[in-house]
Every structure is written in structure tokens, then in C-alpha cells.
Design an enzyme around this catalytic site. Structure first.
Site, PDB file in Angstrom:
ATOM      1  N   ARG A 137       1.132  67.160 -12.035  1.00 27.50           N
ATOM      2  CA  ARG A 137       1.174  68.141 -10.952  1.00 27.50           C
ATOM      3  C   ARG A 137       1.920  67.577  -9.740  1.00 27.50           C
ATOM      4  O   ARG A 137       1.680  66.458  -9.313  1.00 27.50           O
ATOM      5  CB  ARG A 137      -0.249  68.537 -10.544  1.00 27.50           C
ATOM      6  CG  ARG A 137      -0.953  69.383 -11.602  1.00 27.50           C
ATOM      7  CD  ARG A 137      -2.346  69.804 -11.177  1.00 27.50           C
ATOM      8  NE  ARG A 137      -3.273  68.684 -11.022  1.00 27.50           N
ATOM      9  CZ  ARG A 137      -3.904  68.077 -12.017  1.00 27.50           C
ATOM     10  NH1 ARG A 137      -3.709  68.470 -13.265  1.00 27.50           N
ATOM     11  NH2 ARG A 137      -4.735  67.076 -11.769  1.00 27.50           N
TER      12      ARG A 137
ATOM     13  N   ASP B   8      -0.033  69.095   1.863  1.00 23.18           N
ATOM     14  CA  ASP B   8      -0.901  69.581   2.944  1.00 23.18           C
ATOM     15  C   ASP B   8      -2.304  69.143   2.567  1.00 23.18           C
ATOM     16  O   ASP B   8      -2.926  69.736   1.690  1.00 23.18           O
ATOM     17  CB  ASP B   8      -0.802  71.113   3.020  1.00 23.18           C
ATOM     18  CG  ASP B   8      -1.552  71.689   4.222  1.00 23.18           C
ATOM     19  OD1 ASP B   8      -2.246  70.935   4.923  1.00 23.18           O
ATOM     20  OD2 ASP B   8      -1.446  72.913   4.442  1.00 23.18           O
TER      21      ASP B   8
ATOM     22  N   PRO C 265       2.502  68.040  -5.731  1.00 22.55           N
ATOM     23  CA  PRO C 265       1.839  68.728  -4.612  1.00 22.55           C
ATOM     24  C   PRO C 265       2.640  69.962  -4.176  1.00 22.55           C
ATOM     25  O   PRO C 265       3.865  69.906  -4.073  1.00 22.55           O
ATOM     26  CB  PRO C 265       1.831  67.663  -3.509  1.00 22.55           C
ATOM     27  CG  PRO C 265       1.807  66.355  -4.246  1.00 22.55           C
ATOM     28  CD  PRO C 265       2.653  66.591  -5.473  1.00 22.55           C
TER      29      PRO C 265
ATOM     30  N   GLU D 109     -16.096  74.197   2.467  1.00 24.17           N
ATOM     31  CA  GLU D 109     -16.826  74.202   1.187  1.00 24.17           C
ATOM     32  C   GLU D 109     -18.283  73.798   1.389  1.00 24.17           C
ATOM     33  O   GLU D 109     -19.186  74.333   0.746  1.00 24.17           O
ATOM     34  CB  GLU D 109     -16.172  73.241   0.187  1.00 24.17           C
ATOM     35  CG  GLU D 109     -14.914  73.775  -0.459  1.00 24.17           C
ATOM     36  CD  GLU D 109     -15.187  75.028  -1.292  1.00 24.17           C
ATOM     37  OE1 GLU D 109     -16.159  75.049  -2.071  1.00 24.17           O
ATOM     38  OE2 GLU D 109     -14.436  76.010  -1.129  1.00 24.17           O
TER      39      GLU D 109
ATOM     40  N   ARG E 215       0.793  76.479  -4.612  1.00 19.58           N
ATOM     41  CA  ARG E 215       1.083  77.441  -3.544  1.00 19.58           C
ATOM     42  C   ARG E 215       2.422  78.136  -3.764  1.00 19.58           C
ATOM     43  O   ARG E 215       2.566  79.314  -3.482  1.00 19.58           O
ATOM     44  CB  ARG E 215       1.120  76.724  -2.182  1.00 19.58           C
ATOM     45  CG  ARG E 215      -0.255  76.283  -1.727  1.00 19.58           C
ATOM     46  CD  ARG E 215      -0.229  75.916  -0.254  1.00 19.58           C
ATOM     47  NE  ARG E 215      -1.410  75.141   0.092  1.00 19.58           N
ATOM     48  CZ  ARG E 215      -1.604  74.582   1.271  1.00 19.58           C
ATOM     49  NH1 ARG E 215      -0.685  74.684   2.218  1.00 19.58           N
ATOM     50  NH2 ARG E 215      -2.709  73.897   1.526  1.00 19.58           N
TER      51      ARG E 215
ATOM     52  N   LEU F 232      -1.895  74.245   7.961  1.00 19.87           N
ATOM     53  CA  LEU F 232      -0.805  73.476   8.569  1.00 19.87           C
ATOM     54  C   LEU F 232       0.511  73.658   7.809  1.00 19.87           C
ATOM     55  O   LEU F 232       1.588  73.715   8.403  1.00 19.87           O
ATOM     56  CB  LEU F 232      -1.230  72.013   8.576  1.00 19.87           C
ATOM     57  CG  LEU F 232      -0.516  71.042   9.482  1.00 19.87           C
ATOM     58  CD1 LEU F 232      -0.514  71.518  10.925  1.00 19.87           C
ATOM     59  CD2 LEU F 232      -1.183  69.672   9.380  1.00 19.87           C
TER      60      LEU F 232
ATOM     61  N   SER G 128      -9.284  81.358   1.803  1.00 19.42           N
ATOM     62  CA  SER G 128     -10.293  80.908   2.768  1.00 19.42           C
ATOM     63  C   SER G 128      -9.769  80.910   4.206  1.00 19.42           C
ATOM     64  O   SER G 128     -10.538  81.006   5.149  1.00 19.42           O
ATOM     65  CB  SER G 128     -10.757  79.494   2.416  1.00 19.42           C
ATOM     66  OG  SER G 128      -9.637  78.612   2.442  1.00 19.42           O
ATOM     67  N   HIS G 129      -8.444  80.788   4.376  1.00 15.80           N
ATOM     68  CA  HIS G 129      -7.872  80.712   5.721  1.00 15.80           C
ATOM     69  C   HIS G 129      -6.960  81.884   6.060  1.00 15.80           C
ATOM     70  O   HIS G 129      -6.212  81.839   7.021  1.00 15.80           O
ATOM     71  CB  HIS G 129      -7.110  79.393   5.904  1.00 15.80           C
ATOM     72  CG  HIS G 129      -8.022  78.214   6.058  1.00 15.80           C
ATOM     73  ND1 HIS G 129      -8.829  77.772   5.039  1.00 15.80           N
ATOM     74  CD2 HIS G 129      -8.277  77.418   7.122  1.00 15.80           C
ATOM     75  CE1 HIS G 129      -9.528  76.722   5.468  1.00 15.80           C
ATOM     76  NE2 HIS G 129      -9.211  76.493   6.709  1.00 15.80           N
TER      77      HIS G 129
END
Lengths: 335, 335
Positions: free
Chosen positions: A303, A179, A305, A189, A309, A124, A47-48
Site C-alpha cells: 500500500r 496525512d 500512503p 475513535e 483517498r 490537513l 468523520s471530518h
């Protein structure tokens, strides 16, 4: 099924660079943004990534960003670097700031970078990750046009204002990356649901009177729901203090939008803190970090963070990234 | 109606000081904790004021805290102060650290304080407020024994870990104070319901299998619900990185409890960042801060974080504080 094409990271970087330069961005300003675009695609945040290139190009053309800007770096105190982004791209300003911030943080133990007269800095975590890769704890904050209202109020006063933390591993990588924004869901969204004419789930947005709604258009005219209620407002306000009040940038409450062509440059800000964690911990940081990460990983299904990614990044380095073919066509048409 | 007695702030401070010293705390260690107890009562946070004195006394007596500790201050890099609290009270360690942190932050533009081998520091905002009163932006972080589980897991790995931000006004006061934990509700509220044999609302706690429950005892054996789901875990993890991994303190996952007499000293940590915001903003901070505060206050019914504590503080300075009479009797019996 959506048609896609697989690109290497360097192909993505070149494509982004060429489109930005074709629109009138100087090569010095285009390069850091092109690198970040490839890193963002590598991280799996489509998306970015390239999806933003047509918007960046439009913003250079309409003057929301000055593609030829020359950011001004200053060093007003031993451990402080400031950059006036001069309404150019945030990425170049951050790059110039990091060149001084990183050695300074190692020398002083901590240093900060305040960027003002800036623009949307994209993801970021792409920036804080670089501090971790340099062996530092990286903390990043950026403000955005207001879309979160105070508790008890209905008019937005602060943005969905994300923060990011990145912790250095012992091998020159970011061992851990946080992030996250201050809202329950990304505003993009809600905009996507509005474009597609679909209702949004309860708990995403409030209307202009501060009442819950599932109508994305009413939400975009109202406000975003802060994550965890008043505590999300506290996060957004913390980030606003750092990224705007402490940099001298424009507050989200009066900044021009990051989308569309109206309003001129948003002149928002970014703030980064870089700390040498081996100094503050007396040499215990890597051991403590490893124990903390294990406490998460040792539980089945738990999970940590940034894990998503990180695995996307490892995959992208060898396999490239699958990009939407229609988007690629649009970006190639800009060159 | 509960019987109460009204005390001045200096009466509260004296009472706390005398009880701590009677238990074997050195006067140098007792004073900063007594001052913080009065400030906490002034702020209206009764749960963490005089109510904690019997617990502190018990912990000096059982050795969870060394009342005679001599914290060691070091200055390993130009902008870094560290304090080994030597398993004494956090308050004395923070006091000694702030003596050096405040002038250093003004000289360098930013400085940090890392405290390890420490203990429960009480209300974090009491400490960050002092940085704001000195004209600095104050950021504080403290870790606690684990009670929040990772997303997808059930076993606690990080504490309800609060952070606090305090912004300096132009008049030597804290213009704005944020002080919030990473859980939806304070753990002390769950403990209170357990003592009273009352169920807790849905959304406060999870049982040992990670399932929602309204049984406070099952919750205390399980975990606290993070505020805003995985984003609350991200906040707790951020604070754990700062207050434990970056100070070399004991991680919440293995720290001994803050309550009861078992397990010896918790040896948890605190981290503070102090920044001169006029330097980073090029002199624009007070103007931006005033605009930001107005954006909140100009809306009817909107709440600005810290306003409740500020009005309690103003009231307490002239009217004193109303204290539960049974609690007062218990504290007086310790002297």
C-alpha cells in the site's frame, strides 16, 4: 443497515455553505470551509466531512469561532507569509495565505505560511493537496489541544498533532499524499467508543497515571498512546514547534478544547511549507517520484500512503458520495 | 571491563583528521568530517563517532567516496541552495551549503539546501544543531539504502531514513534536538547482534517474506520493522521524498550499501530547511519555546528529546570523552 442518501460534491458544498451562513458565518468565511467539506467527503474521510458541520455551527453560535472574522495577511520577509486568523475559521485564513504562498514559492523556490489565532483546520491533507495541485511539494502541520504525554510522564503536553505531505504529479494532481497523526489511533475513535460504552483495544490510551487501560473514559481523562512510543512524542513535538511555537499560536498544553462549547477560541495554529521540487532536484523530481511510487506499486498487496483517498476521490467525482441520512437531516435542519 | 582512554574533543578531531588525510582525503574534505566526529563523540553517540573512521578510510581507499571531491554549489532561485557533492563526503558539501544557507534564511525568512551525489552524513542532529546555534530552526533529512518495506509488502523500498529538528535557544545553543529514524531500532544494532551471534527481540526485523523473526541474519536479508507500523513507513517515505526525490539523489531502493566495499558511491542525498522562527511567530518564538520545554520538564521523570545528548555534550566539553582503547589503537594504526 444504515439509511444513506447519495449527494454530488456540489450538493455537499451547498449544504455546508448554507448551514454555516445560517449560523452567522460570512459568505467569504463559509465558502472555503464548504469546499473543504466536499473535498473531505470526496476523499472518503466521513468523520471530518458533513459530520463536523453541526459542531462548526455550534462553535460559531457560542463564539469559539468568529464567523465574521477578517484574517490579516502579512509578508514580513521575502519568502514568509503570515496570517492572523483573528479567531475565525482556519480555512479562510489558509485560503488567503495560499493565494500569496503559491506564487511566492514558485518565485523563491520555497516559501512558508504561518497561521495563528486559528482553529481546527479539519483534514490537513485537503490543504496540502492544493499545493501539490499547484505543482509544489506541500508540507502541512497543525496543533491541537494536548492529549499526548512525554515519555516518562503522564500529563498531556502536546496534541495528536498531524502532519501531511503532498507530492505534485506531472498532470496537476497530487501523486502521493501522506496525512498522519502522532498517536496510534485518532482521538475521535476513542470518543466514539466512549459514547457507545465499548472498551478500546490495549495500546490506544493511558489513564491519568500513565498506565495502560481499555476504558475509553479513563483514556480521555489520561492520554493518547503515541505511535511508536517516544518517536511518536518526537513527531507530536516537531508539529507543535512548527504549528504553535513558530506561528505564535497557543500551545496545545493550554489551548481550549476543539469539542464542546467551553473555553472560548482555541487559537491554535497551522504551518505550511511549499517548495518547487523541480528547482531543488535540478529537473529530476518527476522521474525520481515515478520510480519511488513504482517501487511501492510493483509489490503485490503493498500500500502506498494516499491511495485509498485517491480512489475514493475518483469515484466521488462521477458517482457522488453516500451520506448518512440521519446526519443529512440534522444538517438540513440547521438551514 | 573494556579498556578505555579519555581524549579531549580536539584530540578526537585531530585523530580523525589525520586518519582521513593519510587515506588520501584532501584537508578541506577531511576537516568538516573530523569536526563532526568530535561533535558526535561529545554527544555520546559512540556508534557513529571514531568507530566510523576505519569505515570512512576504507571507503576512500575503495572509491565509494572520492576523498578529493570538489562539491559544486549553486543558487538556482532566491531561497534555494543546491550542492552536488560529486561523490565526496557529505560533510564538506553540507558545510559549503550552510555557508550560504544561513545568511540566506535570515534574509528571506526561510531557505533550503538540497545536496545530491552524496554519502552517509553520519549523525543528522550534528548538522541541524549548527542551524540552531545560528539562531534558526533547523530541519534535516537524509536517505539511506532501502531496508523498510511498504505496508502489505516484504521488499525494502526506503531506508531507515532519519529526520532531525533543532530549535535555537536564546543563548546561541540548541535548546531542543530531535533526531530519530523511521525504524523501531537502528540497523547498526541488528548488525551488532548478527556479529555476536545473538538473537534480536521480536519487533526489530522481518524476514524476506515479511514475517517476524528473531534471527538477525534473516532480518538483514529481509527488512527493518517501521516504528508505529504504517506510520513509520510514512515517515521513511517523507524523508525519501525530501532527501532523494527533491534533491535528485539516488533512491534508497537502488542505492549501493553504506557498508562494505561493493557497488561504488551510494550517491544518496540530504535536504535541510532553515527558518527564522522569530519572523514567522511575530517575535513570540522564544517565549512559546520556553513554555513548551517547561511543560515537559515540569513533570517528574519526563524526558525531553535531546536532553541526553545535551548533558553528554556539556560533560564532554570539560571532562573529555572516554573512548574504547582497541578502537583507538585501530584508528592510530591508520595514520
Amino acid at each position: 443497515m444504515t439509511a444513506t442518501e447519495t449527494l454530488t460534491l456540489s450538493e455537499i458544498e451547498s449544504l455546508a455553505f448554507d448551514a454555516l451562513v445560517a449560523a452567522g458565518t460570512s459568505p467569504e468565511n463559509a465558502r472555503p470551509l464548504a469546499v473543504a467539506t466536499a473535498m473531505t467527503e470526496a476523499d472518503g474521510v466521513a468523520s471530518h466531512g458533513l459530520a463536523y458541520i453541526p459542531i462548526y455551527v455550534q462553535h460559531v453560535e457560542c463564539g469559539k469561532v468568529d464567523g465574521q472574522a477578517n484574517p490579516k495577511v502579512a509578508h514580513p520577509r521575502p519568502a514568509v507569509i503570515t496570517v492572523d486568523a483573528a479567531t475565525g475559521f482556519a480555512h479562510r485564513a489558509i485560503d488567503l495565505g495560499f493565494e500569496q504562498l503559491i506564487p511566492l514559492a514558485k518565485e523563491m523556490g520555497v516559501a512558508v505560511l504561518a497561521v495563528n489565532n486559528s482553529y481546527n483546520c479539519g483534514v490537513l491533507g485537503v490543504h496540502t493537496q492544493r499545493l501539490a495541485q499547484a505543482g509544489l511539494m506541500g508540507f502541512g502541520f497543525t496543533n491541537a489541544p494536548a492529549s499526548i504525554a512525554p515519555s516518562g510522564g503522564a500529563k498531556p503536553v502536546v496534541g495528536t498533532n498531524p502532519f501531511s505531505i503532498s507530492a505534485p504529479g506531472s498532470d496537476g494532481t497530487a501523486a502521493l499524499l501522506i496525512d498522519q497523526s502522532a498517536s496510534t489511533i485518532a482521538k475521535s475513535e476513542v470518543m466514539k467508543h466512549a459514547r457507545e460504552g465499548k472498551p478500546v483495544p490495549q495500546g490506544w490510551v493511558l489513564d491519568a497515571d500513565g498506565q495502560p487501560t481499555t476504558d475509553p473514559d479513563a483514556g480521555l481523562k489520561g492520554s493518547m498512546v503515541p505511535s511508536g512510543g517516544y518517536k511518536g512524542v518526537g513527531i507530536a513535538l516537531t508539529v507543535e514547534l512548527l504549528a504553535a511555537a513558530m506561528t505564535g499560536a497557543t500551545l496545545g498544553a493550554v489551548a481550549s478544547p476543539f469539542s464542546g462549547t467551553a473555553g472560548g477560541p482555541p487559537k491554535t495554529g497551522q504551518f505550511f511549507i511549499a517548495i518547487d521540487p523541480e528547482v531543488t532536484s535540478g529537473g529530476l523530481f518527476q522521474e525520481k517520484l515515478a520510480d519511488l511510487i513504482s517501487a511501492f506499486r510493483d509489490q503485490d498487496g503493498a500500500r502506498l500512503p494516499g491511495d485509498g483517498r485517491q480512489s475514493a476521490r475518483l469515484r466521488a467525482a462521477t458517482e457522488g458520495v453516500s451520506v448518512n441520512a440521519a446526519l443529512l437531516e440534522r444538517v438540513r435542519a440547521l438551514i
